[in-house]
Design a protein around this motif. Structure first.
Motif, short mmCIF file in Angstrom:
data_model
loop_
_atom_site.label_atom_id
_atom_site.label_comp_id
_atom_site.label_asym_id
_atom_site.label_seq_id
_atom_site.Cartn_x
_atom_site.Cartn_y
_atom_site.Cartn_z
N PRO A 252 3.41 -3.30 12.41
CA PRO A 252 3.79 -1.99 12.92
C PRO A 252 2.56 -1.12 13.21
CG PRO A 252 5.10 -2.59 11.02
CD PRO A 252 4.00 -3.57 11.11
N VAL A 253 2.63 -0.34 14.28
CA VAL A 253 1.54 0.55 14.64
C VAL A 253 1.90 1.98 14.26
CG1 VAL A 253 0.16 1.44 16.55
CG2 VAL A 253 0.80 -0.98 16.49
N ARG A 254 3.05 2.44 14.71
CA ARG A 254 3.50 3.78 14.40
C ARG A 254 4.96 3.89 14.79
NH1 ARG A 254 1.25 9.54 16.65
NH2 ARG A 254 2.49 10.81 15.23
N GLY A 255 5.69 4.77 14.15
CA GLY A 255 7.08 4.97 14.49
C GLY A 255 7.73 5.94 13.52
N ARG A 256 9.04 5.90 13.54
CA ARG A 256 9.81 6.81 12.69
C ARG A 256 11.14 6.15 12.35
NH1 ARG A 256 13.21 11.64 14.15
NH2 ARG A 256 13.39 12.72 12.18
N ALA A 257 11.54 6.29 11.13
CA ALA A 257 12.84 5.80 10.70
C ALA A 257 13.49 6.89 9.85
CB ALA A 257 12.71 4.52 9.89
N GLY B 171 10.81 -3.40 7.95
CA GLY B 171 9.42 -2.98 7.80
C GLY B 171 9.08 -2.96 6.33
N TRP B 172 7.95 -3.55 5.97
CA TRP B 172 7.55 -3.71 4.57
C TRP B 172 6.15 -3.14 4.35
CZ3 TRP B 172 10.66 -5.78 0.80
CH2 TRP B 172 11.88 -6.28 1.24
N THR B 173 5.87 -2.74 3.13
CA THR B 173 4.56 -2.21 2.78
C THR B 173 3.46 -3.25 2.98
OG1 THR B 173 5.06 -2.71 0.46
CG2 THR B 173 5.37 -0.43 1.19
N SER B 174 3.80 -4.54 2.82
CA SER B 174 2.86 -5.62 3.09
C SER B 174 3.63 -6.92 3.26
CB SER B 174 1.84 -5.78 1.95
OG SER B 174 2.46 -6.35 0.81
N GLU B 175 3.00 -7.88 3.89
CA GLU B 175 3.61 -9.20 4.04
C GLU B 175 3.82 -9.84 2.66
OE1 GLU B 175 3.11 -13.37 6.53
OE2 GLU B 175 1.57 -11.83 6.71
N MET C 212 5.86 6.24 2.68
CA MET C 212 5.27 4.93 2.69
C MET C 212 5.16 4.42 4.12
SD MET C 212 6.42 2.26 -0.20
CE MET C 212 6.70 3.15 -1.71
N ILE C 213 4.16 3.60 4.35
CA ILE C 213 3.92 3.07 5.68
C ILE C 213 4.19 1.58 5.71
CG2 ILE C 213 2.10 2.65 7.38
CD1 ILE C 213 1.06 5.35 6.82
N ALA C 214 4.82 1.12 6.77
CA ALA C 214 5.07 -0.31 6.94
C ALA C 214 3.83 -0.95 7.55
CB ALA C 214 6.27 -0.53 7.85
N ALA C 215 3.31 -1.96 6.86
CA ALA C 215 2.15 -2.70 7.35
C ALA C 215 2.53 -4.08 7.85
CB ALA C 215 1.11 -2.83 6.23
N TYR C 216 3.79 -4.46 7.64
CA TYR C 216 4.29 -5.77 8.09
C TYR C 216 5.76 -5.60 8.41
CZ TYR C 216 6.22 -10.48 7.84
OH TYR C 216 6.88 -11.65 8.14
N GLY C 217 6.21 -6.30 9.43
CA GLY C 217 7.63 -6.23 9.76
C GLY C 217 8.07 -7.42 10.58
N PHE C 218 9.35 -7.46 10.84
CA PHE C 218 9.89 -8.52 11.69
C PHE C 218 11.25 -8.10 12.24
CE2 PHE C 218 11.63 -9.67 7.57
CZ PHE C 218 12.94 -10.03 7.86
N GLU D 142 11.49 -0.57 -3.15
CA GLU D 142 10.55 0.48 -2.74
C GLU D 142 9.57 -0.03 -1.69
OE1 GLU D 142 7.80 1.68 -5.84
OE2 GLU D 142 7.92 -0.32 -6.71
N HIS D 143 9.43 -1.33 -1.56
CA HIS D 143 8.49 -1.92 -0.61
C HIS D 143 9.11 -2.13 0.78
CE1 HIS D 143 5.67 -2.46 -3.83
NE2 HIS D 143 6.64 -2.99 -4.55
#
Length: 105
Positions: free
Chosen positions: A98-103, A60-64, A1-7, A38-39
């Protein structure tokens, strides 16, 4: 899954309350809690090296929308309510895309 929103959040505990704050924040990973959703694709609790009462949370979340929906739930609100009693000052938040990364924990 990709994070499209985070803080990022920086929380400063009352003197000597850093351990309690970290412990409470880590309950956010328990079954049924926000970080176990899961989000939620990133939930990282860190401490300042120079001040153990300063705690950082990166999420990091799948969406805001998913973040707001999960945090409106009973489990998240219970944690948020308990956090307030441990803080020396209001938490500081910075939201981001988020643009790109790894966790990998």
């Amino acid at each position: 899954m990709i994070a499209a929103y985070g803080f990022n959040a920086t929380l400063t505990a009352a003197p000597g309350k850093g351990d309690q704050l970290v412990g409470l924040l880590l309950t956010g990973l328990d079954e049924g809690s926000p970080g176990a959703s899961e989000h939620c694709v990133v939930y990282l609790v860190s401490r300042s090296v120079s001040d153990p009462d300063v705690v950082h949370v990166t999420e990091g979340w799948t969406s805001e929308e998913d973040h707001h929906r999960i945090f409106a739930g009973e489990a998240a609100q219970a944690i948020v309510a308990r956090i307030g009693g441990l803080l020396a000052k209001e938490a500081e938040y910075t939201d981001y895309v988020p643009v790109r990364g790894r966790a990998a924990f």
